[in-house]
Enzyme design. Structure first.
Site, short mmCIF file in Angstrom:
data_model
loop_
_atom_site.label_atom_id
_atom_site.label_comp_id
_atom_site.label_asym_id
_atom_site.label_seq_id
_atom_site.Cartn_x
_atom_site.Cartn_y
_atom_site.Cartn_z
CB SER A 156 -0.95 -0.03 1.21
OG SER A 156 -1.95 0.94 1.08
NE ARG A 226 -8.78 2.18 10.65
CZ ARG A 226 -7.76 1.55 10.07
NH1 ARG A 226 -7.10 2.13 9.10
NH2 ARG A 226 -7.41 0.34 10.48
CG ASP A 322 -6.20 -3.82 -3.68
OD1 ASP A 322 -7.01 -2.88 -3.50
OD2 ASP A 322 -4.98 -3.72 -3.46
CG HIS A 355 -5.65 -2.23 -0.07
ND1 HIS A 355 -4.68 -2.20 -1.05
CD2 HIS A 355 -5.17 -1.46 0.95
CE1 HIS A 355 -3.68 -1.43 -0.66
NE2 HIS A 355 -3.94 -0.97 0.55
CG ASP A 356 -6.97 -4.39 5.25
OD1 ASP A 356 -6.12 -3.53 4.94
OD2 ASP A 356 -7.78 -4.25 6.18
#
Length: 378
Positions: A156, A226, A322, A355-356
């Protein structure tokens, strides 16, 4: 081969911080000095100092890559990849991970004391870029006696730093691993960040960034920022599998605005827990640095030209779910690297985690990184 015992040098070890006089010239033209950098090292340098690996962290991460976090008490954020018997192993590698400038875990940032005033910088801290973060890391490596990196790796925003390294310091990088990242921030990326920044600045406790004196922080705004960002780190399939439309701790809808659904409760928890460990102004600065990131723009519009001076080997990894930095973004980088004559390998991995995925259980990622490092004898 003889090594340099880390316990004999106070520069090496966990929870370290150094003040470098600098000054560091930033892309904005401002000068930052002194420059504080908080970092951790694992393992030891070998005799010819050829086994150094720099790990670059993502937006909300920190230097605690493989050690217990002092605030949350949780294991390091990349414990699955870094540690004894793992692809990045302190028994073989000298590992460095530094908190980026602009952050809030010990490196110079908006919460730091401005030596000119004796007060926190707040929004008087200069705007920074990804390249500025990399230059600060280079200053740290100079302090540690590391002339060359066997590998620089990150996912990232960490991947942005890793990819920037060989463009700024081509003679210092032997190989580069970029995971779930990109060569520039898209309009959609910028848009999501702007929503988060506006949430923070709309919080009445933000007060133009001057909230350090009384400790009353814009926590509500930061939590919303967040929550919005966290959605982009996940995949629709992953959210559906984990939460679906299941209710949270109840058998029927309340017909109100409490967290009826499990996914709502999950996001609220993510927001509240983030506020405990991160600074709102740092969030503004780091997201702005990511939005300014565009390697091609810094090299006359040519991404390939950015890497012509580098002799490094490259490994690019993307994930099929992602949508924040999709596989197409990695392919653009690989094509540019090939056009520049660089040796580059690429793999798209399958994961339900979006993405994580680079932070979560992914044995295939470990195998790719391990194979790349051992292929280059890193």
């Amino acid at each position: 081969m003889a090594t340099i015992p880390p316990h004999e040098d106070s520069r090496f070890g966990l929870r370290r911080q150094v003040r470098l006089t600098g000054p560091l010239r930033l892309d904005s033209g401002a000068m930052l000095g002194p420059v504080d950098i908080a970092y951790e090292t694992y393992g030891a340098m070998n005799a010819d100092r050829s086994n150094a690996i720099l790990i670059c962290h993502a937006l909300t991460m920190d230097q605690y890559v493989a050690s217990e976090h002092p605030v949350t008490g949780k294991p390091g954020w990349w414990w699955r990849l870094v540690g004894e018997g793992k692809p990045i192993d302190p028994a073989r590698h000298f590992i460095v991970c530094a908190n980026v400038i602009g952050s809030c875990l010990g490196s110079s940032g908006p919460a730091s004391i401005d030596p000119a005033t004796g007060e926190p910088y707040a929004m008087r801290f200069p705007v920074i870029t990804i390249a500025d973060m990399v230059r600060a890391q280079a200053m740290l490596l100079d302090h540690l006696g590391v002339d060359r990196l066997a590998t620089v790796i990150g996912g990232s925003m960490g991947g942005m730093q890793a990819l920037t390294w060989p463009t700024l310091f081509p003679d210092r990088v032997e190989s580069c691993i970029v995971i779930a990242s990109t060569a520039r921030h898209s309009a959609q990326n910028i848009a999501f960040h702007e929503v988060g920044r506006q949430a923070i600045m709309a919080d009445p406790n933000w007060r133009g960034g001057d909230y350090y004196a009384d400790g009353v922080t814009p926590g509500a705004g930061l939590a919303v920022a967040r929550m919005a960002a966290h959605i982009t780190y996940l995949s629709e399939a992953g959210l559906t599998e984990k939460f679906g439309r299941r209710l949270q701790g109840r058998n029927a809808k309340t017909f109100g605005f409490d967290a009826d659904f499990q996914v709502e409760s999950y996001l609220r928890h993510q927001g509240l827990s983030f506020v405990e460990r991160f600074d709102a102004n740092s969030y503004l600065y780091i997201t702005r640095a990511m939005d300014y990131y565009d390697i091609a723009e810094d090299h006359g519009g040519s991404l390939a030209r950015a890497f012509t001076a580098s002799k490094a080997r490259f490994c690019l990894v993307s994930f099929d779910t992602d949508w924040l930095y999709p596989t197409a973004e990695s392919r653009v980088i690989v094509h540019a690297l090939h056009a520049s004559g660089a040796q580059a390998s690429f793999v798209e991995l399958s994961s339900p985690f979006g993405h994580d995925a680079f932070l979560l259980e992914c044995p295939e990622l470990n195998r790719v990184v391990d194979g790349f490092l051992k292929g280059g004898r890193a």
